[in-house]
Write a protein that holds these residues in place. Structure first.
Motif, mmCIF file in Angstrom:
data_model
loop_
_atom_site.group_PDB
_atom_site.id
_atom_site.type_symbol
_atom_site.label_atom_id
_atom_site.label_comp_id
_atom_site.label_asym_id
_atom_site.label_seq_id
_atom_site.Cartn_x
_atom_site.Cartn_y
_atom_site.Cartn_z
ATOM 1 N N ASP A 1 0.847 -1.192 0.000
ATOM 2 C CA ASP A 1 0.000 0.000 0.000
ATOM 3 C C ASP A 1 0.882 1.242 0.000
ATOM 4 N N SER A 2 0.304 2.356 -0.419
ATOM 5 C CA SER A 2 1.093 3.584 -0.606
ATOM 6 C C SER A 2 1.431 4.296 0.694
ATOM 7 N N ASP A 3 1.041 3.726 1.826
ATOM 8 C CA ASP A 3 1.414 4.332 3.108
ATOM 9 C C ASP A 3 2.166 3.361 4.014
ATOM 10 N N ASP A 4 2.417 2.143 3.532
ATOM 11 C CA ASP A 4 3.135 1.154 4.338
ATOM 12 C C ASP A 4 4.617 1.149 3.987
ATOM 13 N N VAL A 5 5.408 0.531 4.858
ATOM 14 C CA VAL A 5 6.863 0.527 4.687
ATOM 15 C C VAL A 5 7.377 -0.888 4.901
ATOM 16 N N TRP A 6 8.254 -1.343 4.014
ATOM 17 C CA TRP A 6 8.857 -2.674 4.149
ATOM 18 C C TRP A 6 10.183 -2.602 4.895
ATOM 19 N N PHE A 7 10.469 -3.669 5.653
ATOM 20 C CA PHE A 7 11.799 -3.846 6.196
ATOM 21 C C PHE A 7 12.741 -4.103 5.009
ATOM 22 N N PRO A 8 14.003 -3.710 5.097
ATOM 23 C CA PRO A 8 14.915 -3.822 3.946
ATOM 24 C C PRO A 8 15.080 -5.240 3.384
ATOM 25 N N ASP A 9 14.988 -6.257 4.231
ATOM 26 C CA ASP A 9 15.247 -7.618 3.761
ATOM 27 C C ASP A 9 13.972 -8.429 3.547
ATOM 28 N N LYS A 10 12.821 -7.776 3.451
ATOM 29 C CA LYS A 10 11.557 -8.489 3.300
ATOM 30 C C LYS A 10 11.566 -9.401 2.074
ATOM 31 N N LEU A 11 11.772 -8.848 0.897
ATOM 32 C CA LEU A 11 11.700 -9.642 -0.328
ATOM 33 C C LEU A 11 12.775 -10.723 -0.359
ATOM 34 N N GLU A 12 13.959 -10.408 0.099
ATOM 35 C CA GLU A 12 15.035 -11.397 0.093
ATOM 36 C C GLU A 12 14.659 -12.631 0.907
ATOM 37 N N LYS A 13 14.117 -12.415 2.078
ATOM 38 C CA LYS A 13 13.745 -13.540 2.935
ATOM 39 C C LYS A 13 12.563 -14.312 2.351
ATOM 40 N N GLN A 14 11.621 -13.630 1.714
ATOM 41 C CA GLN A 14 10.456 -14.314 1.173
ATOM 42 C C GLN A 14 10.800 -15.124 -0.076
ATOM 43 N N VAL A 15 11.610 -14.561 -0.956
ATOM 44 C CA VAL A 15 12.015 -15.310 -2.147
ATOM 45 C C VAL A 15 12.806 -16.560 -1.731
ATOM 46 N N ARG A 16 13.687 -16.405 -0.753
ATOM 47 C CA ARG A 16 14.441 -17.556 -0.255
ATOM 48 C C ARG A 16 13.509 -18.610 0.312
ATOM 49 N N TYR A 17 12.486 -18.156 1.068
ATOM 50 C CA TYR A 17 11.542 -19.111 1.664
ATOM 51 C C TYR A 17 10.804 -19.896 0.584
ATOM 52 N N LEU A 18 10.302 -19.219 -0.427
ATOM 53 C CA LEU A 18 9.548 -19.906 -1.478
ATOM 54 C C LEU A 18 10.450 -20.820 -2.309
ATOM 55 N N THR A 19 11.710 -20.447 -2.460
ATOM 56 C CA THR A 19 12.653 -21.312 -3.160
ATOM 57 C C THR A 19 12.894 -22.592 -2.370
ATOM 58 N N GLN A 20 12.940 -22.467 -1.052
ATOM 59 C CA GLN A 20 13.186 -23.621 -0.185
ATOM 60 C C GLN A 20 11.928 -24.435 0.091
ATOM 61 N N HIS A 21 10.744 -23.868 -0.196
ATOM 62 C CA HIS A 21 9.472 -24.562 0.048
ATOM 63 C C HIS A 21 8.632 -24.550 -1.231
ATOM 64 N N PRO A 22 8.998 -25.376 -2.190
ATOM 65 C CA PRO A 22 8.268 -25.395 -3.464
ATOM 66 C C PRO A 22 6.827 -25.886 -3.327
ATOM 67 N N GLU A 23 6.485 -26.481 -2.173
ATOM 68 C CA GLU A 23 5.100 -26.909 -1.963
ATOM 69 C C GLU A 23 4.159 -25.717 -1.757
ATOM 70 N N HIS A 24 4.724 -24.551 -1.451
ATOM 71 C CA HIS A 24 3.941 -23.335 -1.246
ATOM 72 C C HIS A 24 4.030 -22.425 -2.468
ATOM 73 N N GLN A 25 2.941 -21.734 -2.728
ATOM 74 C CA GLN A 25 2.908 -20.759 -3.820
ATOM 75 C C GLN A 25 2.771 -19.325 -3.300
ATOM 76 N N GLY A 26 2.835 -19.177 -1.997
ATOM 77 C CA GLY A 26 2.725 -17.850 -1.409
ATOM 78 C C GLY A 26 3.423 -17.776 -0.072
ATOM 79 N N CYS A 27 3.735 -16.553 0.355
ATOM 80 C CA CYS A 27 4.417 -16.342 1.628
ATOM 81 C C CYS A 27 3.951 -15.009 2.217
ATOM 82 N N PHE A 28 3.653 -15.029 3.520
ATOM 83 C CA PHE A 28 3.254 -13.830 4.248
ATOM 84 C C PHE A 28 4.181 -13.642 5.448
ATOM 85 N N THR A 29 4.122 -12.468 6.060
ATOM 86 C CA THR A 29 4.969 -12.195 7.224
ATOM 87 C C THR A 29 4.129 -11.553 8.333
ATOM 88 N N TRP A 30 4.747 -11.408 9.473
ATOM 89 C CA TRP A 30 4.152 -10.624 10.545
ATOM 90 C C TRP A 30 4.374 -9.133 10.255
#
Length: 433
Positions: A90-119
């Motif tokens: 959203d146009s008012d939210d802010v990501w932590f710097p390593d958000k995408l890096e950690k999520q792409v790594r997670y999905l690469t390591q868990h091919p059974e999942h097609q999505g990833c969310f965070t706290w």
């Protein structure tokens, strides 16, 4: 190997206060291979000017001539996706710097999942962390990893707890799920994640990687609390539930909801339709009345003679049982819901009337008592006047008697003989004085 491209979609409407910080949080990711698609949704403030001031070849800005709302704008963004992964911010939210890096790594390591969310970490309009001020919301988004059956049960019985700006999904799943449903505004993302979960599983990174902004003004943030927003979400949630089972695989439905079946041995298509209708009739959240959308499903089923017989024979449900549903306040029936108020109002009016009558009766009693008192006083006065007249009559009789006696005395010989003596006495009395 080159990092797979991540397409990030941002819909923005009059977002001049926060959008630059949001965009920079995307561009400053430790994961660099990304496409940032910004849809300027007919903004009338300086949003577009701010977008033009940010120079980065990874940004693509598309402007709509008029405000079309978030679902439409996001779908425009979907049409521009080129990446292997899709994320939303959203146009008012802010990501932590390593958000995408950690999520792409997670999905690469868990091919059974097609999505990833965070706290998330909650912030206010001034970037102050407010987790302690909104503990229920903070805990809601602090979800644990669960099978998708558990997620579907939660969606159906409770609602959403996935944070949209924390999402990252594969392009494969995105291509199959399709765009947002344009009907939904408040629950747009929830409706999307229900459709997603009916087909794919996802994981949760159990750490905050998003600063999720909560702004008090509902004109600024569609996720803020207000009567309109809450009402809209409730109505949209009801509609999402109505379509919840429309395209759900039968085996997934049985695995997910069998413990809530009326008859545990339900398996045929017709039996599962009955179970779905009964589930839809369950009261929603804190409500105590059946859902009207479930009643619509039952109405349709009962129009099929074969299923009507099945409902009666297997589930003990027929017209009589329908009456237990339709005899309750399940719709926005303002007139009948206010009927008790009307009765109460009538009783109140009757009470006031009774009080008025009692007051009038009291006034009348007091007036009657006053009249009776006056009548008694008049009677006493009349009796006193009668007594006075009697005394006056007696005194007049006494005067007449004395007058007769005086005439007798003055006409007697002795009175005449003693006249000189009385004259002498009077003369002597005058001399002494």
């Amino acid at each position: 190997m080159k990092e797979p491209l991540v397409s990030v979609i941002m819909a923005a409407y009059n977002a001049e206060r926060y959008i630059k910080k949001s965009i920079l949080s995307v561009l400053d990711q430790t994961y660099k291979n990304l496409q940032l698609i910004v849809i300027n949704d007919g903004s009338t403030d300086d949003t577009l000017k701010i977008l033009d001031s940010i120079s980065d070849k990874r940004i693509e800005v598309y402007s709509l001539e008029e405000n079309r709302h978030i679902a439409y704008a996001t779908n425009v963004g979907f049409s521009k996706v080129r990446g292997e992964y899709v994320a939303i911010i959203d146009s008012d939210d802010v990501w932590f710097p390593d958000k995408l890096e950690k999520q792409v790594r997670y999905l690469t390591q868990h091919p059974e999942h097609q999505g990833c969310f965070t706290w998330v970490t909650l912030i206010d309009e001034n970037d102050t962390i407010i987790n302690d001020k909104l503990p229920e919301l903070y805990q809601l988004f602090a979800a644990k990893n669960e099978p998708r059956e558990a997620w579907l049960r939660f969606f159906f019985f409770h609602g959403n707890r996935l944070n949209n700006p924390s999402s990252l999904i594969t392009y494969r799943s995105f291509a199959e799920i399709g765009p947002h449903n344009l009907f939904y505004i408040q629950a747009m993302d929830f409706e999307y994640w229900v459709r997603f979960t009916k087909k794919f599983s996802f994981g949760i990174l159990e750490e905050p990687l998003v600063y999720y902004r909560r702004v008090a003004d509902p004109q600024v943030n569609i996720s803020s609390y207000s009567e309109v927003h809450d009402t809209r979400f409730y109505n949209e949630y009801n509609l999402i539930r109505y379509h919840f089972f429309d395209d759900m695989d039968a085996e997934l439905f049985v695995r997910t909801f069998r413990e809530f079946f009326v008859c545990q041995d339900s398996r045929s298509r017709e039996e599962l339709l009955c179970e779905q209708a009964f589930l839809l009739c369950r009261p929603l959240q804190d409500s105590s009345v059946p859902s009207p959308f479930g009643m619509l499903k039952l109405e349709k089923l009962m129009s099929d003679q074969r299923i009507a017989v099945l409902l009666k024979q297997k589930y003990g449900f027929s017209t009589i049982e329908c009456g237990t549903y339709t005899g309750k306040h399940v719709l926005n029936d303002l007139y009948t819901q206010k009927y008790p108020d009307k009765i109460t109002g009538l009783e109140h009016w009757l009470d006031l009337t009774r009080q008025h009558i009692q007051k009038q009766e009291g006034d009348l009693t007091r007036q009657q008592e006053e009249i009776a008192g006056k009548e008694a006083a008049i009677q006493a006065m009349e009796e006193e006047m009668k007594a006075l007249k009697s005394r006056l009559s007696q005194q007049e009789a006494e005067i007449r008697r004395l007058d007769r006696d005086l005439q007798i005395i003055t006409n007697s010989s002795s009175w005449k003989i003693t006249a000189p003596l009385r004259a002498l006495k009077d003369k002597i009395s005058h001399t002494d004085q």
